[in-house]
Write a protein that holds these residues in place. Structure first.
Motif, PDB file in Angstrom:
ATOM      1  N   GLU A  86       0.836  -1.196   0.000  1.00 23.95           N
ATOM      2  CA  GLU A  86       0.000   0.000   0.000  1.00 23.95           C
ATOM      3  C   GLU A  86       0.874   1.251   0.000  1.00 23.95           C
ATOM      4  O   GLU A  86       1.997   1.257   0.488  1.00 23.95           O
ATOM      5  N   SER A  87       0.328   2.325  -0.551  1.00 23.00           N
ATOM      6  CA  SER A  87       1.119   3.525  -0.831  1.00 23.00           C
ATOM      7  C   SER A  87       1.828   4.081   0.399  1.00 23.00           C
ATOM      8  O   SER A  87       2.960   4.562   0.305  1.00 23.00           O
ATOM      9  N   GLY A  88       1.170   4.042   1.532  1.00 25.56           N
ATOM     10  CA  GLY A  88       1.745   4.613   2.743  1.00 25.56           C
ATOM     11  C   GLY A  88       2.986   3.905   3.247  1.00 25.56           C
ATOM     12  O   GLY A  88       3.696   4.447   4.106  1.00 25.56           O
ATOM     13  N   LYS A  89       3.262   2.710   2.729  1.00 26.45           N
ATOM     14  CA  LYS A  89       4.454   1.960   3.139  1.00 26.45           C
ATOM     15  C   LYS A  89       5.598   2.063   2.132  1.00 26.45           C
ATOM     16  O   LYS A  89       6.699   1.574   2.400  1.00 26.45           O
ATOM     17  N   HIS A  90       5.357   2.670   0.996  1.00 22.66           N
ATOM     18  CA  HIS A  90       6.361   2.680  -0.070  1.00 22.66           C
ATOM     19  C   HIS A  90       7.682   3.298   0.379  1.00 22.66           C
ATOM     20  O   HIS A  90       8.753   2.726   0.145  1.00 22.66           O
ATOM     21  N   ALA A  91       7.621   4.472   0.973  1.00 19.90           N
ATOM     22  CA  ALA A  91       8.856   5.178   1.318  1.00 19.90           C
ATOM     23  C   ALA A  91       9.680   4.401   2.331  1.00 19.90           C
ATOM     24  O   ALA A  91      10.892   4.199   2.146  1.00 19.90           O
ATOM     25  N   GLU A  92       9.055   3.956   3.406  1.00 20.84           N
ATOM     26  CA  GLU A  92       9.775   3.230   4.457  1.00 20.84           C
ATOM     27  C   GLU A  92      10.453   1.977   3.897  1.00 20.84           C
ATOM     28  O   GLU A  92      11.636   1.716   4.163  1.00 20.84           O
ATOM     29  N   GLN A  93       9.711   1.199   3.126  1.00 19.44           N
ATOM     30  CA  GLN A  93      10.246  -0.068   2.628  1.00 19.44           C
ATOM     31  C   GLN A  93      11.283   0.154   1.536  1.00 19.44           C
ATOM     32  O   GLN A  93      12.300  -0.544   1.480  1.00 19.44           O
ATOM     33  N   ALA A  94      11.035   1.131   0.664  1.00 17.70           N
ATOM     34  CA  ALA A  94      12.014   1.421  -0.381  1.00 17.70           C
ATOM     35  C   ALA A  94      13.313   1.944   0.215  1.00 17.70           C
ATOM     36  O   ALA A  94      14.411   1.556  -0.224  1.00 17.70           O
ATOM     37  N   LEU A  95      13.212   2.809   1.217  1.00 15.25           N
ATOM     38  CA  LEU A  95      14.426   3.328   1.855  1.00 15.25           C
ATOM     39  C   LEU A  95      15.225   2.211   2.516  1.00 15.25           C
ATOM     40  O   LEU A  95      16.463   2.199   2.443  1.00 15.25           O
ATOM     41  N   ASP A 184      -3.594   9.046   4.957  1.00 18.15           N
ATOM     42  CA  ASP A 184      -2.373   8.566   5.595  1.00 18.15           C
ATOM     43  C   ASP A 184      -1.705   7.460   4.787  1.00 18.15           C
ATOM     44  O   ASP A 184      -0.480   7.378   4.729  1.00 18.15           O
ATOM     45  N   GLN A 185      -2.510   6.615   4.131  1.00 25.45           N
ATOM     46  CA  GLN A 185      -1.958   5.447   3.441  1.00 25.45           C
ATOM     47  C   GLN A 185      -2.210   5.417   1.939  1.00 25.45           C
ATOM     48  O   GLN A 185      -1.681   4.561   1.249  1.00 25.45           O
ATOM     49  N   ASP A 186      -3.006   6.366   1.425  1.00 31.79           N
ATOM     50  CA  ASP A 186      -3.412   6.226   0.032  1.00 31.79           C
ATOM     51  C   ASP A 186      -3.588   7.561  -0.674  1.00 31.79           C
ATOM     52  O   ASP A 186      -2.946   7.846  -1.681  1.00 31.79           O
ATOM     53  N   GLY A 187      -4.466   8.421  -0.182  1.00 27.97           N
ATOM     54  CA  GLY A 187      -4.932   9.578  -0.928  1.00 27.97           C
ATOM     55  C   GLY A 187      -6.225   9.227  -1.635  1.00 27.97           C
ATOM     56  O   GLY A 187      -6.741   8.112  -1.519  1.00 27.97           O
ATOM     57  N   GLY A 188      -6.763  10.178  -2.375  1.00 28.06           N
ATOM     58  CA  GLY A 188      -8.032   9.956  -3.054  1.00 28.06           C
ATOM     59  C   GLY A 188      -7.856   9.552  -4.498  1.00 28.06           C
ATOM     60  O   GLY A 188      -6.816   9.010  -4.889  1.00 28.06           O
ATOM     61  N   CYS A 189      -8.867   9.855  -5.311  1.00 30.58           N
ATOM     62  CA  CYS A 189      -8.839   9.416  -6.707  1.00 30.58           C
ATOM     63  C   CYS A 189      -7.676  10.035  -7.469  1.00 30.58           C
ATOM     64  O   CYS A 189      -7.138   9.411  -8.395  1.00 30.58           O
ATOM     65  N   LEU A 190      -7.256  11.232  -7.104  1.00 30.66           N
ATOM     66  CA  LEU A 190      -6.136  11.849  -7.810  1.00 30.66           C
ATOM     67  C   LEU A 190      -4.843  11.068  -7.573  1.00 30.66           C
ATOM     68  O   LEU A 190      -4.109  10.763  -8.516  1.00 30.66           O
ATOM     69  N   MET A 191      -4.570  10.723  -6.325  1.00 31.14           N
ATOM     70  CA  MET A 191      -3.317  10.042  -6.011  1.00 31.14           C
ATOM     71  C   MET A 191      -3.332   8.583  -6.426  1.00 31.14           C
ATOM     72  O   MET A 191      -2.314   8.036  -6.860  1.00 31.14           O
ATOM     73  N   ASN A 192      -4.470   7.935  -6.303  1.00 27.99           N
ATOM     74  CA  ASN A 192      -4.530   6.501  -6.590  1.00 27.99           C
ATOM     75  C   ASN A 192      -4.824   6.229  -8.058  1.00 27.99           C
ATOM     76  O   ASN A 192      -4.041   5.591  -8.763  1.00 27.99           O
ATOM     77  N   GLN A 193      -5.942   6.722  -8.568  1.00 29.71           N
ATOM     78  CA  GLN A 193      -6.360   6.378  -9.914  1.00 29.71           C
ATOM     79  C   GLN A 193      -5.756   7.265 -11.008  1.00 29.71           C
ATOM     80  O   GLN A 193      -5.565   6.816 -12.125  1.00 29.71           O
ATOM     81  N   CYS A 194      -5.486   8.540 -10.697  1.00 32.62           N
ATOM     82  CA  CYS A 194      -5.153   9.512 -11.740  1.00 32.62           C
ATOM     83  C   CYS A 194      -3.669   9.808 -11.896  1.00 32.62           C
ATOM     84  O   CYS A 194      -3.275  10.515 -12.822  1.00 32.62           O
ATOM     85  N   ILE A 195      -2.839   9.299 -11.022  1.00 29.75           N
ATOM     86  CA  ILE A 195      -1.435   9.713 -11.008  1.00 29.75           C
ATOM     87  C   ILE A 195      -0.700   9.330 -12.289  1.00 29.75           C
ATOM     88  O   ILE A 195       0.179  10.065 -12.766  1.00 29.75           O
TER      89      ILE A 195
END
Length: 374
Positions: A86-95, A184-195
């Motif tokens: 899930e998006s909210g974990k990307h930074a921590e795990q990638a780092l 906190d973990q995702d965002g709305g349609c802009l961040m999830n579907q439209c990025i």
């Protein structure tokens, strides 16, 4: 050329496209391990990989299964870590993976704050490893053809561009995973579907933003905290204007996903289920026509995820072997995410915001009612 070993962290909705990409690149890549907090999901993905290659008369080893990415990084040798959680974990795990000296492919958005994205970019550079963001639609044939026209100057001066994502997501979609629709973990349609579309819009129109304004709303999804409709206007430093309309409110099913570029000497519209079809192709130079371009570029797809993951992986693999940057490196992957975060800020403040201002403070949580300290 020696195969690179991969580990996939996160075995949910999008993970099958990463497994598929590894299978399609099996001459250059091997899946060493999978990781998910739910062991059944991890085991299923390991099985999918083996089954797919056996259908091609290969005899792959069964990937190791982990439920803790930290244990994976500590115990399992691999060259590349794929972050598909899930998006909210990307930074921590990638780092964590970058700090361990691993190359990283991270799903979109690469992070939920500009400061985290900057840390990821800086860490990759410090460790001498590659960071790639999974904006796979950049590899669609129609998108590549459009980019070639932009780079060749066929549009003359580019005036404006539009990204429209008119989709449907019902309550069942959000109930599948409680993190969906949360800032906190995702965002709305802009961040999830439209990025993806926002990334392509900025890529075509010039990349360097000047100011952003936006209006957002949640109209028919009261069970999520984020927006289900958003409209963004972007002025680029070269004068071009970008327009974004994105929603998950369309009844009763997905309606449209289009990218339009308008120039003084050309007009292009790309549509289809995942920007896989050229709809309009008109240039003053007359070098080609719509029928020619459609014959070369239009391709059927089996889902909105398209077929760009395999070439994205091929590009990443080549970048590792040659030392060049991947097409969608960290700096490129940050741009669409940063536009959306600026749009959140602009909507909350009710005015246009200058791109890059207060960038260390831009986080999704800003939409919860109180802005971070500036």
């Amino acid at each position: 050329m020696e195969k690179l070993s991969f580990a996939v962290v996160g075995c949910g909705r999008i993970s099958y496209k990463h497994i598929e990409a590894l299978v399609k690149n099996e001459l250059q890549a091997v899946l060493t391990a999978v990781c998910d907090e739910l062991v059944d999901r991890a085991e299923n993905k390991a099985g999918e990989y083996v089954t797919a290659l056996r259908q091609e008369e290969k005899q792959p080893a069964l990937p190791a299964v982990y439920t803790d990415y930290r244990q994976l990084l500590a115990e399992c040798p691999m060259d590349v870590v794929v972050i598909a959680t899930e998006s909210g974990k990307h930074a921590e795990q990638a780092l964590a993976a970058l700090e361990a000296g691993k190359h990283v492919i991270v799903e979109k958005p690469m992070a939920l704050s500009v400061s985290d994205a900057d840390r990821m970019i800086a860490t990759a550079a410090a460790k001498g490893v590659k960071l790639c963001v999974s904006h796979q639609n950049r590899f669609n044939l129609p998108v590549q053809k459009l980019r070639q026209a932009v780079e060749a100057g066929r549009f003359g001066r580019i005036i404006a561009g539009n990204a429209r994502i008119l989709w449907n997501r019902n309550q069942g979609y959000y109930e599948q995973a409680p993190w969906r629709g949360t800032y906190d973990q995702d965002g709305g349609c802009l961040m999830n579907q439209c990025i993806h579309n926002i990334d392509l819009l900025q890529w075509m129109l010039g990349g360097d933003m000047q100011e952003i304004q936006a209006m957002l709303g949640n109209y028919i999804h009261p069970y999520i905290e984020a927006e289900d409709y958003g409209s963004i206007q972007i002025r680029f430093q070269n004068g071009a204007i970008g327009n974004v309309e994105g929603t998950v409110c369309v009844y009763p099913r997905n309606l449209e996903e289009t990218l339009t570029v308008l120039g003084e000497k050309g007009t292009v519209v790309i549509g289809g289920a995942a920007l896989n079809e050229v709809k309009v192709w008109q240039f003053a130079d007359g070098l080609d026509d719509l029928a020619q371009v459609q014959a070369a570029c239009n391709k059927q797809i089996e889902s909105v995820y398209g077929w760009g993951h395999a070439p994205l992986y091929a590009d990443m693999i080549d970048s590792i072997h040659t030392g060049r940057e991947p097409l969608v490196n960290g700096a490129e992957g940050k741009k669409g995410m940063a536009i959306i975060l600026h749009a959140y800020r602009a909507a909350q403040q009710g005015r246009a915001v200058t791109y890059g201002s207060q960038r260390e403070q831009l986080v999704c949580a800003a939409m919860k009612g109180s802005l971070p300290k500036l």
